[in-house]
Motif scaffolding. Sequence first.
Motif, PDB file in Angstrom:
ATOM      1  N   THR A   1      10.455   0.184   5.939  1.00  0.00           N
ATOM      2  CA  THR A   1      10.345   1.399   6.774  1.00  0.00           C
ATOM      3  C   THR A   1       9.043   2.153   6.550  1.00  0.00           C
ATOM      4  OG1 THR A   1      11.552   2.659   5.080  1.00  0.00           O
ATOM      5  CG2 THR A   1      12.840   1.736   6.904  1.00  0.00           C
ATOM      6  N   GLY A   2       7.974   1.453   6.124  1.00  0.00           N
ATOM      7  CA  GLY A   2       6.676   2.114   6.000  1.00  0.00           C
ATOM      8  C   GLY A   2       6.025   2.002   4.658  1.00  0.00           C
ATOM      9  N   ASN A   3       6.741   1.466   3.675  1.00  0.00           N
ATOM     10  CA  ASN A   3       6.175   1.254   2.342  1.00  0.00           C
ATOM     11  C   ASN A   3       5.547   2.536   1.773  1.00  0.00           C
ATOM     12  OD1 ASN A   3       5.697  -0.379   0.120  1.00  0.00           O
ATOM     13  ND2 ASN A   3       3.675  -1.032   0.826  1.00  0.00           N
ATOM     14  N   SER A   4       6.282   3.653   1.834  1.00  0.00           N
ATOM     15  CA  SER A   4       5.761   4.948   1.389  1.00  0.00           C
ATOM     16  C   SER A   4       5.492   4.981  -0.105  1.00  0.00           C
ATOM     17  CB  SER A   4       6.749   6.065   1.766  1.00  0.00           C
ATOM     18  OG  SER A   4       7.986   5.877   1.089  1.00  0.00           O
ATOM     19  N   LEU A   5       6.204   4.156  -0.878  1.00  0.00           N
ATOM     20  CA  LEU A   5       6.028   4.175  -2.331  1.00  0.00           C
ATOM     21  C   LEU A   5       4.654   3.647  -2.756  1.00  0.00           C
ATOM     22  CD1 LEU A   5       9.553   2.941  -3.484  1.00  0.00           C
ATOM     23  CD2 LEU A   5       8.683   5.276  -3.490  1.00  0.00           C
ATOM     24  N   HIS A   6       4.001   2.845  -1.909  1.00  0.00           N
ATOM     25  CA  HIS A   6       2.704   2.263  -2.267  1.00  0.00           C
ATOM     26  C   HIS A   6       1.595   2.692  -1.301  1.00  0.00           C
ATOM     27  CE1 HIS A   6       4.677  -0.329  -5.193  1.00  0.00           C
ATOM     28  NE2 HIS A   6       5.605  -0.592  -4.271  1.00  0.00           N
ATOM     29  N   ALA A   7       1.830   3.772  -0.570  1.00  0.00           N
ATOM     30  CA  ALA A   7       0.860   4.205   0.436  1.00  0.00           C
ATOM     31  C   ALA A   7      -0.447   4.673  -0.172  1.00  0.00           C
ATOM     32  CB  ALA A   7       1.455   5.317   1.296  1.00  0.00           C
ATOM     33  N   ASN A   8      -0.452   5.118  -1.434  1.00  0.00           N
ATOM     34  CA  ASN A   8      -1.648   5.668  -2.049  1.00  0.00           C
ATOM     35  C   ASN A   8      -2.128   4.844  -3.244  1.00  0.00           C
ATOM     36  OD1 ASN A   8      -1.784   8.070  -0.358  1.00  0.00           O
ATOM     37  ND2 ASN A   8       0.048   8.760  -1.471  1.00  0.00           N
TER      38      ASN A   8
ATOM     39  N   ASP B   1      12.376   0.745   1.539  1.00  0.00           N
ATOM     40  CA  ASP B   1      11.116   1.449   1.741  1.00  0.00           C
ATOM     41  C   ASP B   1      10.037   0.511   2.277  1.00  0.00           C
ATOM     42  OD1 ASP B   1       9.448   3.926   1.321  1.00  0.00           O
ATOM     43  OD2 ASP B   1       8.359   2.522   0.029  1.00  0.00           O
ATOM     44  N   GLU B   2      10.037  -0.706   1.802  1.00  0.00           N
ATOM     45  CA  GLU B   2       9.066  -1.682   2.288  1.00  0.00           C
ATOM     46  C   GLU B   2       9.257  -1.950   3.776  1.00  0.00           C
ATOM     47  OE1 GLU B   2       9.554  -5.095  -0.130  1.00  0.00           O
ATOM     48  OE2 GLU B   2       8.715  -4.173  -1.935  1.00  0.00           O
TER      49      GLU B   2
END
Length: 390
Positions: A360-367, A357-358
């Motif tokens: 490919t966009g780091n979606s887990l920490h986007a917010n 995920d890190e």
Amino acid sequence: MAEKRDYYEVLGVSKTADDAELKKAYRSLAKKYHPDMNPGDAEAEKKFKEASEAYAILSDPEKRRQYDQFGHAAFEGGAGGAGGFDFSGMDFTDIFSDLFGDFFGGFGGGGRRSSNSPRKGASIRTSTRISFEEAVFGCSKEIELVLKDECPTCHGSGAKPGSNPETCTKCGGKGQVVYSQQSLFGMVQNVQTCPECRGKGKIIREKCTNCYGNGYISSKKRLKVEIPAGIDDGQAVRIQGKGEPGENGGPRGDLLVEVRVSDHPILQRQGTNLFSTAPITYAQAALGGDIRITTIDGDVIYTVKPGTQTDTRICLRGKGVPTLRNKNIRGDQYVTLVVQVPEHLSGEAKEALRHFDELTGNSLHANDDVKPTEENEDGKKHKFGKKGKK
């Protein structure tokens, strides 16, 4: 004397109505108000006469032309008939024969088919259940049913050996009797099935003791039925000559075997096409790879393209159902690919997924920079950004 109604109004048609519209309107009124259908009803008889008079005028081109020009005055002074109109010049036999056919039992004596003429036997219906695969590829099935066969003792006559059926004296062997009845338009002949011989034209005085006068013996039979490839649920296979015996020397009827098709655990059918779903992993969807798909011909290997999204539909040409006309022409199979999300991951797998995920966009920490400001009714916190709710 009451004023006559307009003929077009009586029939309920416009003044531009053609012959077909006139006939249709009169047919409806005549059947509704005919005296034979309304015995003792003076009002119905009056309406029937009124409709008959209107039709008699409007169905005749010359009389209709006169009526359109002069109205009822064109026919005043007629001798009798309904409401003063003279029916003597009209051929109502032709009119009623054309309109009603056998509704009143027929007119005259020509053209009738005797009820004891050869007639084909009735068809028999039965059913059989087959599997989904048998429906696709065809099969042979054996069914059991009760069939009638000619009595070996009387050979179908129904009469005791040594005796013969007698010609019915009431109908003269015709199977029908003709009753004459006085009608508004003269003598009408009503043809009915002979009540004495029940339309057979023959009466059996001494019945066969084996078949009790029926002429047939019923017994259980086993028949082989060929089910064609591509048959669908509810369709029937016709077997000629395996139905009820004919009457008066007529051919046997047919046997109709209705096919009931069992469901398949994976495949669904629509016409000649098949539909199914196939699960793929997240890795297969993202990276591509080979998957196994169930078809009616067996499992096949299909290569999934990298980046395939869930609910992507693919087509396997020629893996559907054959057509009934040509078993070599088949439909297709449409497969919906569904990406499956794993429910249980090991610690190592979770760590690998976080690393992915890190990258490919780091979606887990986007917010992570958004702070919770409200709680929902269920007590769970929700976060809102600087520009309003997200």
